[in-house]
Design an enzyme around this catalytic site. Structure first.
Site, PDB file in Angstrom:
ATOM      1  N   LYS A  54     -29.675 -72.140  45.506  1.00  0.00           N
ATOM      2  CA  LYS A  54     -30.296 -71.606  44.288  1.00  0.00           C
ATOM      3  C   LYS A  54     -30.461 -72.718  43.268  1.00  0.00           C
ATOM      4  O   LYS A  54     -31.531 -72.873  42.662  1.00  0.00           O
ATOM      5  CB  LYS A  54     -29.445 -70.461  43.712  1.00  0.00           C
ATOM      6  CG  LYS A  54     -29.578 -69.176  44.509  1.00  0.00           C
ATOM      7  CD  LYS A  54     -28.531 -68.134  44.142  1.00  0.00           C
ATOM      8  CE  LYS A  54     -28.643 -66.938  45.090  1.00  0.00           C
ATOM      9  NZ  LYS A  54     -27.562 -65.975  44.948  1.00  0.00           N
ATOM     10  N   GLN A  98     -22.598 -64.642  41.290  1.00  0.00           N
ATOM     11  CA  GLN A  98     -22.656 -64.552  42.747  1.00  0.00           C
ATOM     12  C   GLN A  98     -21.655 -63.505  43.258  1.00  0.00           C
ATOM     13  O   GLN A  98     -20.471 -63.561  42.934  1.00  0.00           O
ATOM     14  CB  GLN A  98     -22.350 -65.936  43.364  1.00  0.00           C
ATOM     15  CG  GLN A  98     -22.480 -66.001  44.872  1.00  0.00           C
ATOM     16  CD  GLN A  98     -23.912 -65.787  45.354  1.00  0.00           C
ATOM     17  OE1 GLN A  98     -24.864 -66.322  44.802  1.00  0.00           O
ATOM     18  NE2 GLN A  98     -24.073 -64.980  46.392  1.00  0.00           N
ATOM     19  N   ASP A 121     -30.749 -60.700  38.580  1.00  0.00           N
ATOM     20  CA  ASP A 121     -30.488 -60.006  39.842  1.00  0.00           C
ATOM     21  C   ASP A 121     -30.918 -58.536  39.764  1.00  0.00           C
ATOM     22  O   ASP A 121     -31.005 -57.852  40.782  1.00  0.00           O
ATOM     23  CB  ASP A 121     -28.979 -60.070  40.165  1.00  0.00           C
ATOM     24  CG  ASP A 121     -28.679 -60.970  41.357  1.00  0.00           C
ATOM     25  OD1 ASP A 121     -29.621 -61.305  42.104  1.00  0.00           O
ATOM     26  OD2 ASP A 121     -27.503 -61.323  41.548  1.00  0.00           O
TER      27      ASP A 121
END
Ligand code: NDP
Length: 300
Positions: A54, A98, A121
């Protein structure tokens, strides 16, 4: 084999290209550089690889990448304080924590502490609610990637019968909401669904997000249907040597591709789209934060 292969790797590159162009414009015209903060708690090896990828792709698109690696023993108060700092940092337009988090941390509490407009997200309860009610929201990356592939292949999805196999909060449910928003007739199938093969056979679009290697076979697929395989399953591959493994999807590619009109491969299908959509969401969040026009084709 008759199905067209939907090349997610190539499409993800196109998305990253669009993101890079928009980032360059934001810098040149407005002096703004979008920034993505990624928070990793602990040393889970798979999470470390994801976070590294990422960060690398964020920089390659010309954006700022802020990595925060915290010890596995980090307490909730410390993590929440970091999120609060990132929420208030004008250089940070997207925040991603994460998952999974270490067991002692409350995932819902942590995710809901992220400012919804920076929640790239799309897991914050406010974004879930906005998506469910058809309002502008941050959209979870993997379903957004699937939607982009479907729109690119099929054009309008209006009126098509779509079956989503899997009802998780991160893939199945948001996928179903996105398809509904594009006017599909949507069925969500799951582990208790009766006659699931027949349910899938009625679909023009099958999205498989089950986590069961090669469960969906060719005789579950209506001839000409479009099949999107989200699954990532590592299985033994004795033909490659002792102890070797390979990645397969939730769809049995060989039999399904003989029947489907189009299908995503695993790997090289949905997988590469997830990070590309994370980058797209970061640019979208940056534009919204600054009251600027959003990039076309990068949102739902
Ligand atoms: P979850 O385990 O959270 O959800 C799986 C879903 O599949 C559940 O709703 C479950 O039903 C359903 N299911 C399980 N077994 C069956 C069955 N025999 N028949 C019908 N339905 C079944 O998984 P995720 O949604 O997180 O992930 C799904 C897959 O997608 C995994 O392979 C994962 O690795 C992959 N993935 C890939 C990503 C990418 O970037 N490409 C990103 C995220 C996930 P029930 O609710 O009834 O238990």
């Amino acid at each position: 084999m008759s199905a067209k292969i939907i090349d997610g790797k190539a499409f993800a590159e196109t998305v990253r290209g669009k993101v890079a162009v928009h980032v360059a414009r934001l810098k040149a015209d407005h002096g703004i550089t979008p920034g993505l903060a990624v928070v990793l708690v602990g040393e889970d090896p798979a999470s470390q690889v994801y976070v590294r990828n990422k960060g690398k792709q964020t920089l390659e698109c010309g954006m700022n990448s802020f990595e925060h690696k915290l010890d596995a023993s980090t307490g909730e108060a410390e993590l929440l304080a970091l999120i609060e700092r990132l929420n208030n940092d004008p250089a940070v337009h997207g925040i991603l924590v994460q998952l999974p988090l270490p067991k002692h941390l409350n995932e819902d509490l942590v995710i809901n502490a992220i400012a919804p407009d920076k929640d790239v997200d799309g897991f914050h309860i406010s974004n879930v609610g906005r998506l469910g009610t058809g309002q502008k929201s941050m959209v979870p990356c993997t379903p957004l990637g699937c939607l982009m592939l479907l729109r690119d292949h099929l054009g309008s999805l209006s009126g098509l019968n779509a079956v989503v196999v899997g009802r998780s909060n991160i893939v199945g449910k948001p996928m179903a909401n996105l398809l509904l928003k594009d006017s599909c007739t949507v069925t969500i199938a799951h582990s208790r669904t009766r006659e699931i093969e027949a349910v899938c056979r009625a679909a023009d679009i099958v999205v498989a997000a089950v986590g069961r290697p090669e469960m969906i076979r060719g005789d579950w697929i209506r001839p000409g249907a479009t099949v999107i395989d989200v699954g990532i399953n590592r299985v033994a591959a004795p033909d490659k040597g002792e102890g070797k493994t390979r990645i397969v999807g939730d769809v049995h590619f060989e039999s399904a591709s003989a029947v489907a009109g189009a299908i995503t491969p695993v790997p090289g299908g949905v997988g590469p789209m997830t990070i590309a959509c994370l980058l797209a969401n970061t640019v979208t969040a940056c534009c919204r934060a600054n009251g600027l026009a959003e990039p076309e084709g990068l949102t739902a």
